[in-house]
Design a protein around this motif. Structure first.
Motif, short mmCIF file in Angstrom:
data_model
loop_
_atom_site.label_atom_id
_atom_site.label_comp_id
_atom_site.label_asym_id
_atom_site.label_seq_id
_atom_site.Cartn_x
_atom_site.Cartn_y
_atom_site.Cartn_z
N MET A 281 0.83 -1.20 0.00
CA MET A 281 0.00 0.00 0.00
C MET A 281 0.87 1.26 0.00
O MET A 281 0.53 2.26 -0.64
N LYS A 282 2.01 1.21 0.71
CA LYS A 282 2.92 2.35 0.68
C LYS A 282 3.45 2.59 -0.72
O LYS A 282 3.56 3.74 -1.17
N GLU A 283 3.79 1.53 -1.42
CA GLU A 283 4.25 1.68 -2.79
C GLU A 283 3.16 2.26 -3.68
O GLU A 283 3.42 3.13 -4.52
N ILE A 284 1.94 1.79 -3.50
CA ILE A 284 0.83 2.28 -4.33
C ILE A 284 0.58 3.76 -4.08
O ILE A 284 0.28 4.52 -5.01
N VAL A 285 0.71 4.19 -2.84
CA VAL A 285 0.57 5.63 -2.55
C VAL A 285 1.61 6.43 -3.33
O VAL A 285 1.34 7.52 -3.84
N GLY A 286 2.83 5.89 -3.43
CA GLY A 286 3.86 6.57 -4.21
C GLY A 286 3.54 6.61 -5.69
O GLY A 286 3.93 7.54 -6.40
N TRP A 287 2.82 5.61 -6.22
CA TRP A 287 2.48 5.59 -7.63
C TRP A 287 1.38 6.61 -7.96
O TRP A 287 1.34 7.15 -9.05
N MET A 288 0.47 6.82 -7.03
CA MET A 288 -0.73 7.60 -7.32
C MET A 288 -0.38 9.09 -7.48
O MET A 288 0.52 9.60 -6.82
N PRO A 289 -1.06 9.80 -8.36
CA PRO A 289 -0.77 11.23 -8.61
C PRO A 289 -1.33 12.11 -7.51
O PRO A 289 -2.28 12.88 -7.70
N LEU A 290 -0.73 12.04 -6.32
CA LEU A 290 -1.16 12.84 -5.19
C LEU A 290 -0.15 13.94 -4.92
O LEU A 290 1.00 13.88 -5.37
N MET A 291 -0.57 14.94 -4.18
CA MET A 291 0.33 15.99 -3.76
C MET A 291 1.29 15.44 -2.70
O MET A 291 1.03 14.43 -2.05
N ALA A 292 2.41 16.15 -2.53
CA ALA A 292 3.43 15.68 -1.59
C ALA A 292 2.89 15.58 -0.17
O ALA A 292 3.17 14.61 0.56
N ALA A 293 2.09 16.57 0.25
CA ALA A 293 1.52 16.54 1.60
C ALA A 293 0.56 15.36 1.77
O ALA A 293 0.52 14.73 2.84
N GLN A 294 -0.21 15.05 0.73
CA GLN A 294 -1.13 13.92 0.82
C GLN A 294 -0.37 12.59 0.91
O GLN A 294 -0.74 11.70 1.68
N LYS A 295 0.70 12.48 0.13
CA LYS A 295 1.50 11.26 0.20
C LYS A 295 2.12 11.10 1.58
O LYS A 295 2.13 9.99 2.14
N ASP A 296 2.65 12.18 2.15
CA ASP A 296 3.22 12.12 3.48
C ASP A 296 2.19 11.68 4.51
O ASP A 296 2.49 10.90 5.42
N PHE A 297 0.97 12.20 4.36
CA PHE A 297 -0.10 11.83 5.30
C PHE A 297 -0.40 10.34 5.24
O PHE A 297 -0.46 9.65 6.28
N PHE A 298 -0.57 9.80 4.04
CA PHE A 298 -0.88 8.39 3.91
C PHE A 298 0.28 7.52 4.39
O PHE A 298 0.06 6.47 5.02
N TRP A 299 1.50 7.90 4.08
CA TRP A 299 2.64 7.11 4.53
C TRP A 299 2.77 7.10 6.05
O TRP A 299 3.04 6.06 6.65
N GLU A 300 2.57 8.26 6.69
CA GLU A 300 2.62 8.30 8.15
C GLU A 300 1.49 7.49 8.76
O GLU A 300 1.67 6.77 9.75
N ALA A 301 0.29 7.58 8.18
CA ALA A 301 -0.84 6.81 8.70
C ALA A 301 -0.60 5.31 8.56
O ALA A 301 -0.90 4.52 9.47
N LEU A 302 -0.03 4.90 7.43
CA LEU A 302 0.24 3.48 7.24
C LEU A 302 1.33 2.99 8.19
O LEU A 302 1.28 1.85 8.68
N ASP A 303 2.31 3.83 8.47
CA ASP A 303 3.33 3.46 9.45
C ASP A 303 2.72 3.26 10.83
O ASP A 303 3.07 2.32 11.56
N MET A 304 1.80 4.14 11.21
CA MET A 304 1.13 4.00 12.50
C MET A 304 0.32 2.71 12.56
O MET A 304 0.35 1.97 13.56
N LEU A 305 -0.42 2.41 11.49
CA LEU A 305 -1.22 1.18 11.48
C LEU A 305 -0.33 -0.06 11.50
O LEU A 305 -0.64 -1.05 12.17
N GLN A 306 0.79 0.02 10.77
CA GLN A 306 1.70 -1.13 10.74
C GLN A 306 2.34 -1.37 12.10
O GLN A 306 2.50 -2.51 12.54
N THR A 307 2.68 -0.29 12.80
CA THR A 307 3.26 -0.42 14.14
C THR A 307 2.24 -0.96 15.13
O THR A 307 2.55 -1.81 15.98
N ALA A 308 1.00 -0.48 15.01
CA ALA A 308 -0.05 -0.95 15.93
C ALA A 308 -0.41 -2.40 15.68
O ALA A 308 -0.74 -3.15 16.62
N ALA A 309 -0.32 -2.83 14.40
CA ALA A 309 -0.69 -4.22 14.09
C ALA A 309 0.30 -5.19 14.72
O ALA A 309 -0.09 -6.27 15.17
#
Length: 622
Positions: A582-610
């Motif tokens: 999912m982190k890789e897919i976020v990098g592929w998608m045409p999102l703004m830099a701030a949006q990509k940072d948000f999704f990557w940080e959120a995925l890191d939090m979910l991965q750590t909690a899991a």
């Protein structure tokens, strides 16, 4: 009428120093002399640089007097800044840092004109580079020289060790900006804008705690002057970069019976370890070159020289014999790309050990490939490869004019006039950034990246330096992540993802070695972005509507791409793998830099909690 008790003042102490490098004090003194009856000037005396800017801006003729200023008791009448002599205003402003001069010039029309004068920038340039004798060239020579010297810097981040932060090398006062750089086995070489080549040495130094530590680029010497360009072994591994080839201009004595001297181009060869010159070859004064690249093995090292007229000449030397004290003659021959295609005018070239790329002034791209393995990786076939004629140029079919390129060992990156990135070649590690690991035998566009500042291709990974809408820089990478070469992505990525690297504000080029990541900082005000806006009819997913046709339902293929993303996520065996995908897919998608940072940080939090939930095969509930 006398003042009340609350208005009585005792003896006044010395004013505070402020933080304006002497500007706050000078500006405050000048204002106090011209408005001795105002209480506001006394209160502003000795304030910081920001206070001085606010005080002068209040009396700016284009801004008018401060609202309600005349009604306040004891404030006095505002005095126009036009009463200051222009030389005094320029002198005061020249003591400000460059960042504050630019900010002050954005406050109003008057200060924009004052801060943009060559007199201000001449004083700033003299302060930044006291040993600079000439202001250089260009429409605004002093402003260009000042900003070049203010923004120059070499930054590096080591991949190994405990400290993985960005460091800055020593900055020589003699350097007039930084034009290009090249790391070698032990050191770094930097060329400035007046042709001085600097030799940055790594050395053992003593830290603040008294410990001896190895530090990169902490000392420097001048290697030579009058340099135009330089090159070394084109392989990505700096271990092979034993010699440094410098293209320079030297004064040669005239022939017998003639007076004076002539300027002739030459190639000087230096040992990268010590900076000692071991070889020199001089060309006829009628030939003028502007770029040099190397190609081939050590025993058959071919030097490719680009003339001012856009022609390519080559000569062959044996590097294993350069350190022997003898003299011999080498033959300079016209390269086949200029012999067979005399109408082409080459603008720049790039090379690796077994291939060369030529970019013409019209944006065309021509290839030379010398080995069958690299040819197969680049084009996917050996159908047109001729081992008996390896210098025959091959034209690449591209939709627009190419501005610059980056050449790796077996893959290539191209950037066209619209800022689009095209990748071609071997994709075993995902170094093309296309989201998969399928080789590409022809240029393939990376749709989610546009208008890069710099592009670099290595052995099995690629880097892109990009700029956001707020002018902040970020570094993106794809391919193999082994050895820390993609900071933050140790497993690598098949698409360009944001790396955990703090990028300098004025970074303009980059290079990666096995041990370190380098970024060069320098801003040239006369080097404006040459990208054009893509016509609406050529935008991917927005074809010209045909008569009678309805509106497209999915113009960009978004639904199909999302289905493909979901299938890739579903094929991952564990929850942790799905998170990484999912982190890789976020990098592929045409999102703004701030949006990509948000999704990557959120995925890191979910991965750590899991935690360990993702171990084992996925269940239907998950």
């Amino acid at each position: 009428m006398g003042e009340g008790p609350g208005r009585q003042r005792g003896p006044r102490g010395p004013p505070s120093s402020g933080t304006g490098h002497g500007v706050g004090k000078a500006a405050g003194t000048g204002t106090r002399e011209l408005s001795t009856g105002g209480q506001g000037a006394r209160r502003d005396e000795g304030r910081s640089r920001a206070g001085v800017v606010r005080m002068v801006k209040r009396s700016c003729p284009s801004c008018g007097p401060e609202p309600g200023g005349e009604e306040k008791k004891g404030r006095g009448n505002p005095i126009s800044v036009q009463l200051f002599p222009p030389e005094l205003v320029e002198h005061i402003i020249s003591f400000l840092p460059v960042r504050d001069v630019v900010a002050l010039g954005q406050t109003c029309h008057y200060f924009r004109e004052v801060c943009d004068t060559e007199g201000v920038w001449r004083r700033i340039c003299r302060r930044l580079s006291p040993r600079l004798r000439e202001q250089g060239s260009g429409v605004r020579p002093w402003k260009r020289a000042a900003i070049l010297n203010y923004t120059k810097g070499l930054y590096f981040q080591a991949f190994g060790g405990r400290r993985r932060c960005l460091s800055k090398s020593v900055a020589p006062l003699l350097a007039h900006g930084y034009r290009r750089f090249l790391p070698t086995k032990d050191h770094v070489f930097i060329l400035d804008y007046v042709g001085t080549l600097f030799f940055f040495k790594n050395a053992l130094v003593s830290s603040t705690l008294g410990q001896i530590q190895w530090k990169r680029a902490c000392r420097y010497v001048v290697l030579c002057r009058g340099a135009k360009d330089f090159a070394s072994d084109p392989r990505c591994d700096t271990v092979y970069r034993k010699y440094l080839y410098v293209l320079a201009t030297r004064e040669q004595l005239g022939v017998a019976g003639a007076t004076g001297s002539r300027a002739c181009d030459c190639v000087e060869v230096y040992l990268q370890s010590s900076g000692q010159r071991v070889f020199k070859m001089t060309f006829h004064h009628s030939m003028s070159f502007k770029q040099i690249v190397l190609v081939g093995q050590e025993t058959q090292r071919a030097l490719l020289l680009l003339t001012e007229e856009g022609k390519i000449y080559s000569l062959v030397v044996n590097e294993t014999q350069l350190d022997q004290p003898r003299s011999y003659t080498v033959q300079l021959a016209l390269r086949k790309v200029s012999h067979c295609l005399p109408h082409l005018r080459v603008a720049c070239m790039a090379s690796n050990q077994s291939s060369t790329v030529y970019i013409t002034d019209q944006g065309g791209v021509y290839f030379e490939v010398h080995t069958p393995g690299v040819y197969r990786d680049l084009f996917g076939t050996l159908q047109a490869f001729d081992p008996l004629d390896q210098q025959m140029p091959l034209a690449l079919s591209l939709p627009a004019k190419i501005l610059f390129c980056a050449l790796g060992y077996n893959h290539l990156g191209l950037v066209d006039e619209f800022g689009r990135i095209f990748m071609q070649g071997n994709n075993r590690y995902g170094q093309l950034g296309t989201g998969d690991k399928m080789d590409r035998g022809e240029p393939t566009q990376v749709h989610y990246l546009q208008r890069p500042i710099a592009l670099w291709c290595g052995l099995n990974h690629s880097l892109v330096l990009s700029q956001g809408l707020d002018f902040s820089k970020e570094l993106l990478g794809c391919g193999c992540g082994a050895g820390g070469r993609l900071p933050g992505w140790p497993k690598g990525s098949a698409s360009f993802v944001k790396l955990h690297v703090k990028v300098p504000l004025c970074a303009c080029s980059l290079c990666s070695t096995r041990e370190c990541l380098y970024m060069l900082s320098s801003h040239d005000i006369e080097h404006h972005p040459a990208y054009r806006d893509l016509p609406a009819s050529r935008v991917v997913g927005n074809p010209e509507p045909s008569p009678g046709a309805g509106a497209p339902q999915d113009p960009g293929g978004t639904a199909q791409a999302c289905e493909e993303y979901l299938s890739q996520i579903h094929s991952c065996p564990t929850l942790q793998d799905r998170m990484e995908k999912m982190k890789e897919i976020v990098g592929w998608m045409p999102l703004m830099a701030a949006q990509k940072d948000f999704f990557w940080e959120a995925l890191d939090m979910l991965q750590t909690a899991a935690g360990g939930v993702g171990e084992g095969p996925p269940t239907p509930d998950s």
